[in-house]
Design a protein around this motif. Structure first.
Motif, PDB file in Angstrom:
ATOM      1  N   LEU A 130       0.802  -1.219   0.000  1.00 29.57           N
ATOM      2  CA  LEU A 130       0.000   0.000   0.000  1.00 29.57           C
ATOM      3  C   LEU A 130       0.837   1.274   0.000  1.00 29.57           C
ATOM      4  N   PHE A 131       2.111   1.163   0.344  1.00 27.22           N
ATOM      5  CA  PHE A 131       2.931   2.341   0.584  1.00 27.22           C
ATOM      6  C   PHE A 131       2.897   3.327  -0.579  1.00 27.22           C
ATOM      7  N   ALA A 132       3.136   2.852  -1.774  1.00 19.06           N
ATOM      8  CA  ALA A 132       3.225   3.751  -2.931  1.00 19.06           C
ATOM      9  C   ALA A 132       1.920   4.500  -3.188  1.00 19.06           C
ATOM     10  N   GLU A 133       0.791   3.848  -2.973  1.00 19.36           N
ATOM     11  CA  GLU A 133      -0.480   4.497  -3.291  1.00 19.36           C
ATOM     12  C   GLU A 133      -1.086   5.290  -2.134  1.00 19.36           C
ATOM     13  N   ARG A 134      -0.727   4.969  -0.880  1.00 18.43           N
ATOM     14  CA  ARG A 134      -1.385   5.616   0.250  1.00 18.43           C
ATOM     15  C   ARG A 134      -0.492   6.535   1.074  1.00 18.43           C
ATOM     16  N   ASP A 135       0.821   6.355   1.037  1.00 22.72           N
ATOM     17  CA  ASP A 135       1.690   7.193   1.861  1.00 22.72           C
ATOM     18  C   ASP A 135       1.692   8.627   1.336  1.00 22.72           C
ATOM     19  N   LEU A 136       1.544   9.588   2.242  1.00 20.46           N
ATOM     20  CA  LEU A 136       1.462  10.994   1.853  1.00 20.46           C
ATOM     21  C   LEU A 136       2.821  11.659   1.644  1.00 20.46           C
ATOM     22  N   GLY A 137       3.883  11.035   2.081  1.00 20.13           N
ATOM     23  CA  GLY A 137       5.216  11.554   1.796  1.00 20.13           C
ATOM     24  C   GLY A 137       5.771  12.479   2.850  1.00 20.13           C
ATOM     25  N   PRO A 138       6.989  12.979   2.599  1.00 25.94           N
ATOM     26  CA  PRO A 138       7.740  13.717   3.616  1.00 25.94           C
ATOM     27  C   PRO A 138       7.133  15.064   4.006  1.00 25.94           C
ATOM     28  N   ASP A 139       6.482  15.774   3.094  1.00 28.75           N
ATOM     29  CA  ASP A 139       5.893  17.064   3.466  1.00 28.75           C
ATOM     30  C   ASP A 139       4.778  16.875   4.492  1.00 28.75           C
ATOM     31  N   TRP A 140       3.929  15.901   4.265  1.00 30.90           N
ATOM     32  CA  TRP A 140       2.861  15.599   5.214  1.00 30.90           C
ATOM     33  C   TRP A 140       3.429  15.031   6.505  1.00 30.90           C
ATOM     34  N   GLN A 141       4.480  14.237   6.410  1.00 32.25           N
ATOM     35  CA  GLN A 141       5.112  13.678   7.611  1.00 32.25           C
ATOM     36  C   GLN A 141       5.659  14.808   8.481  1.00 32.25           C
ATOM     37  N   ALA A 142       6.212  15.847   7.859  1.00 30.21           N
ATOM     38  CA  ALA A 142       6.717  17.002   8.610  1.00 30.21           C
ATOM     39  C   ALA A 142       5.570  17.726   9.317  1.00 30.21           C
ATOM     40  N   ARG A 143       4.427  17.844   8.653  1.00 37.91           N
ATOM     41  CA  ARG A 143       3.264  18.472   9.275  1.00 37.91           C
ATOM     42  C   ARG A 143       2.781  17.652  10.470  1.00 37.91           C
ATOM     43  N   LEU A 144       2.772  16.335  10.314  1.00 37.69           N
ATOM     44  CA  LEU A 144       2.373  15.466  11.416  1.00 37.69           C
ATOM     45  C   LEU A 144       3.364  15.594  12.569  1.00 37.69           C
ATOM     46  N   SER A 145       4.640  15.605  12.269  1.00 43.44           N
ATOM     47  CA  SER A 145       5.667  15.733  13.317  1.00 43.44           C
ATOM     48  C   SER A 145       5.474  17.014  14.120  1.00 43.44           C
ATOM     49  N   ALA A 146       5.148  18.103  13.440  1.00 43.89           N
ATOM     50  CA  ALA A 146       4.892  19.370  14.135  1.00 43.89           C
ATOM     51  C   ALA A 146       3.660  19.240  15.037  1.00 43.89           C
ATOM     52  N   ALA A 147       2.622  18.552  14.562  1.00 46.27           N
ATOM     53  CA  ALA A 147       1.415  18.350  15.368  1.00 46.27           C
ATOM     54  C   ALA A 147       1.719  17.494  16.590  1.00 46.27           C
ATOM     55  N   VAL A 148       2.555  16.465  16.423  1.00 44.36           N
ATOM     56  CA  VAL A 148       2.939  15.608  17.547  1.00 44.36           C
ATOM     57  C   VAL A 148       3.722  16.420  18.573  1.00 44.36           C
ATOM     58  N   THR A 149       4.645  17.255  18.112  1.00 43.72           N
ATOM     59  CA  THR A 149       5.425  18.102  19.015  1.00 43.72           C
ATOM     60  C   THR A 149       4.510  19.026  19.814  1.00 43.72           C
ATOM     61  N   ASP A 150       3.544  19.656  19.150  1.00 39.55           N
ATOM     62  CA  ASP A 150       2.589  20.538  19.831  1.00 39.55           C
ATOM     63  C   ASP A 150       1.749  19.755  20.834  1.00 39.55           C
ATOM     64  N   TRP A 151       1.296  18.569  20.446  1.00 42.22           N
ATOM     65  CA  TRP A 151       0.476  17.723  21.304  1.00 42.22           C
ATOM     66  C   TRP A 151       1.252  17.308  22.558  1.00 42.22           C
ATOM     67  N   GLN A 152       2.518  16.918  22.372  1.00 47.66           N
ATOM     68  CA  GLN A 152       3.343  16.526  23.513  1.00 47.66           C
ATOM     69  C   GLN A 152       3.595  17.708  24.446  1.00 47.66           C
ATOM     70  N   ALA A 153       3.843  18.885  23.878  1.00 51.01           N
ATOM     71  CA  ALA A 153       4.058  20.081  24.693  1.00 51.01           C
ATOM     72  C   ALA A 153       2.807  20.425  25.500  1.00 51.01           C
ATOM     73  N   ALA A 154       1.652  20.296  24.901  1.00 54.64           N
ATOM     74  CA  ALA A 154       0.407  20.574  25.595  1.00 54.64           C
ATOM     75  C   ALA A 154       0.180  19.576  26.728  1.00 54.64           C
ATOM     76  N   LYS A 155       0.525  18.312  26.507  1.00 55.56           N
ATOM     77  CA  LYS A 155       0.378  17.301  27.552  1.00 55.56           C
ATOM     78  C   LYS A 155       1.302  17.589  28.729  1.00 55.56           C
ATOM     79  N   ARG A 156       2.532  18.065  28.449  1.00 57.16           N
ATOM     80  CA  ARG A 156       3.492  18.358  29.517  1.00 57.16           C
ATOM     81  C   ARG A 156       3.049  19.557  30.348  1.00 57.16           C
ATOM     82  N   SER A 157       2.345  20.505  29.725  1.00 54.59           N
ATOM     83  CA  SER A 157       1.971  21.722  30.439  1.00 54.59           C
ATOM     84  C   SER A 157       0.703  21.562  31.264  1.00 54.59           C
ATOM     85  N   THR A 158       0.023  20.428  31.155  1.00 59.11           N
ATOM     86  CA  THR A 158      -1.201  20.257  31.950  1.00 59.11           C
ATOM     87  C   THR A 158      -0.952  19.460  33.203  1.00 59.11           C
TER      88      THR A 158
END
Length: 97
Positions: free
Chosen positions: A69-97
């Motif tokens: 499925l990788f070739a047809e479904r993977d969104l690639g590095p640009d989307w992965q970078a966006r997800l990584s930023a969301a994960v970083t924000d999510w982790q920071a929010a969890k630490r601050s609560t």
């Protein structure tokens, strides 16, 4: 993009503008990789209706079939970078609560 659910060492579920994205940690023998995909309408409805159990089942299916499925479904590095930023924000929010 924001993280809406997470299964440690397995997957992240993210949402953006009503669309759901699933990042699955895939392990194929000695190697591992990430498969980030936009969920289909059917997958999205299933997750909304059934919750985490549906997310787990979809993640297992994607992991099991990741190499085909990788070739047809993977969104690639640009989307992965966006997800990584969301994960970083999510982790920071969890630490601050």
């Amino acid at each position: 993009m924001r993280i809406v659910d997470h299964q440690p060492s397995s997957w992240f579920l993210a949402e953006e503008d009503g669309a759901l994205f699933l990042d699955v940690n895939c392990s194929q023998g000695p190697s591992g990789f990430s498969l980030l995909t936009r969920l289909t309408d059917d997958e999205r409805v299933r997750i909304v209706r059934e919750g985490r159990s549906a997310t787990d089942a979809i993640a297992r299916h994607l992991e099991h079939h990741a190499t085909t499925l990788f070739a047809e479904r993977d969104l690639g590095p640009d989307w992965q970078a966006r997800l990584s930023a969301a994960v970083t924000d999510w982790q920071a929010a969890k630490r601050s609560t």
